[in-house]
Write a protein that holds these residues in place. Structure first.
Motif, PDB file in Angstrom:
ATOM      1  N   LEU A  89       0.807  -1.216   0.000  1.00 12.63           N
ATOM      2  CA  LEU A  89       0.000   0.000   0.000  1.00 12.63           C
ATOM      3  C   LEU A  89       0.848   1.278   0.000  1.00 12.63           C
ATOM      4  CD1 LEU A  89      -2.751  -1.097   2.513  1.00 12.63           C
ATOM      5  CD2 LEU A  89      -2.880  -1.038   0.012  1.00 12.63           C
ATOM      6  N   ASN A  90       2.169   1.094   0.031  1.00 14.03           N
ATOM      7  CA  ASN A  90       3.100   2.220   0.042  1.00 14.03           C
ATOM      8  C   ASN A  90       2.840   3.149   1.234  1.00 14.03           C
ATOM      9  OD1 ASN A  90       5.340   3.565  -0.984  1.00 14.03           O
ATOM     10  ND2 ASN A  90       4.058   4.982  -2.159  1.00 14.03           N
ATOM     11  N   VAL A  91       2.723   2.534   2.427  1.00 13.51           N
ATOM     12  CA  VAL A  91       2.557   3.283   3.668  1.00 13.51           C
ATOM     13  C   VAL A  91       3.596   2.798   4.671  1.00 13.51           C
ATOM     14  CG1 VAL A  91       0.085   3.665   3.326  1.00 13.51           C
ATOM     15  CG2 VAL A  91       0.839   1.685   4.643  1.00 13.51           C
ATOM     16  N   ASN A  92       3.784   3.544   5.736  1.00 14.05           N
ATOM     17  CA  ASN A  92       4.694   3.176   6.808  1.00 14.05           C
ATOM     18  C   ASN A  92       4.135   1.960   7.539  1.00 14.05           C
ATOM     19  OD1 ASN A  92       5.689   3.248   9.668  1.00 14.05           O
ATOM     20  ND2 ASN A  92       6.877   4.954   8.852  1.00 14.05           N
ATOM     21  N   VAL A  93       4.997   1.047   7.955  1.00 11.72           N
ATOM     22  CA  VAL A  93       4.557  -0.159   8.652  1.00 11.72           C
ATOM     23  C   VAL A  93       3.823   0.194   9.957  1.00 11.72           C
ATOM     24  CG1 VAL A  93       6.708  -0.608   9.914  1.00 11.72           C
ATOM     25  CG2 VAL A  93       5.198  -2.521   9.291  1.00 11.72           C
ATOM     26  N   GLU A  94       4.179   1.302  10.581  1.00  9.31           N
ATOM     27  CA  GLU A  94       3.487   1.710  11.804  1.00  9.31           C
ATOM     28  C   GLU A  94       2.033   2.075  11.526  1.00  9.31           C
ATOM     29  OE1 GLU A  94       4.459   1.322  14.880  1.00  9.31           O
ATOM     30  OE2 GLU A  94       6.382   0.548  14.197  1.00  9.31           O
ATOM     31  N   THR A  95       1.757   2.554  10.332  1.00 13.90           N
ATOM     32  CA  THR A  95       0.371   2.845   9.955  1.00 13.90           C
ATOM     33  C   THR A  95      -0.441   1.558   9.925  1.00 13.90           C
ATOM     34  OG1 THR A  95       1.057   4.783   8.678  1.00 13.90           O
ATOM     35  CG2 THR A  95      -1.094   3.832   8.137  1.00 13.90           C
ATOM     36  N   VAL A  96       0.150   0.485   9.418  1.00 16.62           N
ATOM     37  CA  VAL A  96      -0.531  -0.817   9.403  1.00 16.62           C
ATOM     38  C   VAL A  96      -0.738  -1.302  10.833  1.00 16.62           C
ATOM     39  CG1 VAL A  96      -0.422  -3.210   8.613  1.00 16.62           C
ATOM     40  CG2 VAL A  96       0.403  -1.372   7.127  1.00 16.62           C
ATOM     41  N   ARG A  97       0.265  -1.159  11.668  1.00 15.12           N
ATOM     42  CA  ARG A  97       0.121  -1.567  13.074  1.00 15.12           C
ATOM     43  C   ARG A  97      -0.972  -0.755  13.769  1.00 15.12           C
ATOM     44  NH1 ARG A  97       6.133  -2.018  12.890  1.00 15.12           N
ATOM     45  NH2 ARG A  97       6.519  -4.247  12.797  1.00 15.12           N
ATOM     46  N   ASN A  98      -1.056   0.542  13.464  1.00 13.77           N
ATOM     47  CA  ASN A  98      -2.109   1.380  14.038  1.00 13.77           C
ATOM     48  C   ASN A  98      -3.491   0.879  13.634  1.00 13.77           C
ATOM     49  OD1 ASN A  98      -0.153   2.999  15.211  1.00 13.77           O
ATOM     50  ND2 ASN A  98      -0.354   4.643  13.724  1.00 13.77           N
ATOM     51  N   TYR A  99      -3.601   0.352  12.435  1.00 10.85           N
ATOM     52  CA  TYR A  99      -4.872  -0.188  11.952  1.00 10.85           C
ATOM     53  C   TYR A  99      -5.353  -1.325  12.846  1.00 10.85           C
ATOM     54  CZ  TYR A  99      -8.304  -1.770   8.471  1.00 10.85           C
ATOM     55  OH  TYR A  99      -9.459  -2.109   7.812  1.00 10.85           O
TER      56      TYR A  99
ATOM     57  N   GLY B 116      -2.625  -0.371  17.187  1.00  9.64           N
ATOM     58  CA  GLY B 116      -1.440   0.330  17.672  1.00  9.64           C
ATOM     59  C   GLY B 116      -1.715   1.815  17.835  1.00  9.64           C
ATOM     60  N   THR B 117      -0.809   2.501  18.491  1.00 10.71           N
ATOM     61  CA  THR B 117      -1.015   3.933  18.729  1.00 10.71           C
ATOM     62  C   THR B 117       0.248   4.746  18.464  1.00 10.71           C
ATOM     63  OG1 THR B 117      -0.523   3.620  21.077  1.00 10.71           O
ATOM     64  CG2 THR B 117      -2.853   3.568  20.422  1.00 10.71           C
ATOM     65  N   ASN B 118       1.085   4.313  17.539  1.00 10.85           N
ATOM     66  CA  ASN B 118       2.299   5.053  17.226  1.00 10.85           C
ATOM     67  C   ASN B 118       2.007   6.043  16.102  1.00 10.85           C
ATOM     68  OD1 ASN B 118       4.814   6.032  16.585  1.00 10.85           O
ATOM     69  ND2 ASN B 118       5.806   4.044  16.494  1.00 10.85           N
ATOM     70  N   TYR B 119       1.412   7.163  16.464  1.00  9.18           N
ATOM     71  CA  TYR B 119       1.040   8.151  15.459  1.00  9.18           C
ATOM     72  C   TYR B 119       2.200   9.081  15.113  1.00  9.18           C
ATOM     73  CZ  TYR B 119      -3.522   6.286  16.387  1.00  9.18           C
ATOM     74  OH  TYR B 119      -4.571   5.421  16.534  1.00  9.18           O
ATOM     75  N   LYS B 120       3.298   8.982  15.873  1.00  7.53           N
ATOM     76  CA  LYS B 120       4.488   9.768  15.544  1.00  7.53           C
ATOM     77  C   LYS B 120       5.151   9.205  14.291  1.00  7.53           C
ATOM     78  CE  LYS B 120       8.751  11.540  17.494  1.00  7.53           C
ATOM     79  NZ  LYS B 120       9.636  11.582  18.649  1.00  7.53           N
ATOM     80  N   GLU B 121       5.199   7.880  14.195  1.00 11.68           N
ATOM     81  CA  GLU B 121       5.819   7.209  13.044  1.00 11.68           C
ATOM     82  C   GLU B 121       4.799   6.823  11.974  1.00 11.68           C
ATOM     83  OE1 GLU B 121       9.148   6.679  12.600  1.00 11.68           O
ATOM     84  OE2 GLU B 121       9.466   7.792  14.457  1.00 11.68           O
TER      85      GLU B 121
END
Length: 86
Positions: free
Chosen positions: A29-39, A42-47
């Motif tokens: 999806l061409n997104v940061n892996v932390e965005t997938v974890r947030n889905y 997760g709550t790493n909105y900084k990364e």
């Protein structure tokens, strides 16, 4: 398309993914892996970015309303493929 799912079910999907799947989804999806974890809660909105994840208290961990099901659909696809290869 929005989808309603329990938080615990969403976590079960995450826990069913083979190792490395978060990165595979992120790359696809061409997104940061932390965005997938947030889905997946997760709550790493900084990364990572916000993902349209809305949690309402309730049974089975609460109700999650997902604004976009793309990541969930890819996760289900990966899980099915891993079952076929087992």
């Amino acid at each position: 398309m929005t989808k309603t799912i329990t938080f615990n079910e969403l976590r079960r999907v995450k826990d069913s993914l083979p190792d490395g799947s978060m990165q595979v989804i992120a790359d696809r999806l061409n997104v940061n892996v932390e965005t997938v974890r947030n889905y997946f809660g997760g709550t790493n909105y900084k990364e990572g970015g916000a993902v349209g994840f809305h949690l309402e208290p309730g049974p089975d961990g609460g109700i999650v309303i997902l604004d976009d099901t793309t990541i969930l659909e890819i996760a289900y696809e990966i899980i099915e493929k891993s079952k076929e290869m087992a």
